[in-house]
Design a protein around this motif. Structure first.
Motif, short mmCIF file in Angstrom:
data_model
loop_
_atom_site.label_atom_id
_atom_site.label_comp_id
_atom_site.label_asym_id
_atom_site.label_seq_id
_atom_site.Cartn_x
_atom_site.Cartn_y
_atom_site.Cartn_z
N SER A 211 -10.20 47.25 42.81
CA SER A 211 -10.04 47.84 44.15
C SER A 211 -11.23 47.48 45.05
CB SER A 211 -9.88 49.36 44.06
OG SER A 211 -11.07 49.93 43.53
N ILE A 212 -12.36 47.10 44.44
CA ILE A 212 -13.53 46.71 45.22
C ILE A 212 -13.24 45.50 46.12
CG2 ILE A 212 -14.52 45.12 43.50
CD1 ILE A 212 -17.27 46.25 44.19
N LEU A 213 -12.24 44.69 45.74
CA LEU A 213 -11.89 43.51 46.53
C LEU A 213 -11.08 43.86 47.78
CD1 LEU A 213 -10.88 41.18 43.53
CD2 LEU A 213 -13.00 41.07 44.88
N GLU A 214 -10.55 45.09 47.81
CA GLU A 214 -9.78 45.59 48.97
C GLU A 214 -8.61 44.68 49.33
OE1 GLU A 214 -12.84 46.18 51.95
OE2 GLU A 214 -13.17 48.24 51.24
N LEU A 215 -7.92 44.21 48.29
CA LEU A 215 -6.73 43.38 48.48
C LEU A 215 -5.64 43.87 47.53
CD1 LEU A 215 -8.37 39.82 48.57
CD2 LEU A 215 -7.25 40.99 50.49
N PRO A 216 -4.37 43.66 47.90
CA PRO A 216 -3.30 44.11 47.00
C PRO A 216 -3.33 43.35 45.67
CG PRO A 216 -2.40 42.89 48.89
CD PRO A 216 -3.85 43.09 49.15
N LEU A 217 -2.95 44.07 44.63
CA LEU A 217 -3.04 43.56 43.26
C LEU A 217 -1.63 43.33 42.71
CD1 LEU A 217 -5.56 43.25 41.36
CD2 LEU A 217 -5.00 45.52 40.47
#
Length: 276
Positions: A211-217
């Protein structure tokens, strides 16, 4: 305002509510469904079933990425893929179709034929033109973590720190993608790629750290060996294990489930949504 939105052919798809991506392999040798669909009617019937069952996206692939898969030329990959893509879009013109390829030429031809998303297992590492091409096409880009090639990936399972190393890989890949003006990026941690069985489960255990990347997974664990090898069964018997891991993935932040079995994945979403 939705936290995660991607633009697919001018249509905004919000991913705050997780979505399901159905897998449709046009390969004779994929590990689970390879060679299952032999005619136009087979592909259309399977696509229709997946849409009826609740898939938001279909993922078309014409090059098996299983370990030690044989080489397929760019021309053959395109020749397998494009007729089926055109067939599906003729029947389902509004379908959002993702193309599972690591080759820029195939990506470009597919998007120009009406596909909506590029799903690259190599994150642009296997074709130096991929990021530039996707940036110019202006489509969402799924980048996966893998080391080496599908043929060699299981030789590259040594990590200093599994999660930190994968996060470092993504931070570098995201930066490169942004430099080519790729706006909509989706992260796939790459379960089963360049990872041992234990590493796959460590990755699942700590997946919320992405979640640290702030992009959908996106999570693709459908019927993979991390399930059936652990349980001593086969891909055919791995649906129950897939559902368990899909449930955990959603609880840890997954926004797209890439699956062979759409109906079961959609039911998983419905039950979790009710609880949450």
């Amino acid at each position: 305002m939705s936290e995660f939105t991607i633009n697919c052919k001018g249509k905004l798809v919000e991913l705050d509510t997780p979505k399901v991506m159905g897998i449709l392999n046009i390969t004779p040798n994929s590990f689970y469904d390879g060679g299952r669909y032999k005619s136009d009617s087979d592909f259309l019937k399977q696509a229709e079933t997946m849409f009826v069952d609740g898939a938001t996206f279909l993922d078309l692939g014409a090059y098996s990425s299983k370990p030690n898969a044989e080489f397929v030329s760019v021309e053959e990959e395109a020749q397998r893929l494009l007729p089926v893509l055109e067939l599906l879009l003729k029947e389902f013109p509004d379908a959002l179709i993702s193309i599972d390829t690591f080759r820029a030429d195939v990506a470009k031809k597919a998007i120009n034929s009406g596909a909506a998303i590029i799903n690259d297992i190599s994150g642009g590492m296997l074709d130096s033109n991929m990021l530039q091409t996707v940036g110019e096409l202006g489509v969402p880009y799924i980048m996966m973590h893998m080391r080496g090639t599908p043929n060699t990936m299981q030789q590259f399972t040594q990590y200093t720190n599994l999660i930190n190393d994968i996060l470092y890989y993504f931070s570098e890949r995201i930066s490169s993608a942004r430099s080519y003006n790729i706006k909509d990026i989706i992260i796939d941690p790459g379960f089963g790629f360049s990872k041992t069985l234990d590493q796959n489960y460590e990755l699942m255990q700590k997946m919320e750290l992405f979640s640290i990347l702030e992009l959908p997974l996106l999570v693709g664990i459908s019927r993979k060996s991390m399930i059936y090898k652990l349980l001593g069964t086969t891909p055919k018997e791995a649906l129950n294990g897939t559902t368990v891991l899909n449930t955990i993935s959603l609880q840890k932040g997954a926004k797209i489930l890439r699956v062979h079995d759409v109906k079961e994945a959609v039911e998983t979403l419905q039950i979790l949504n009710k609880i949450l």
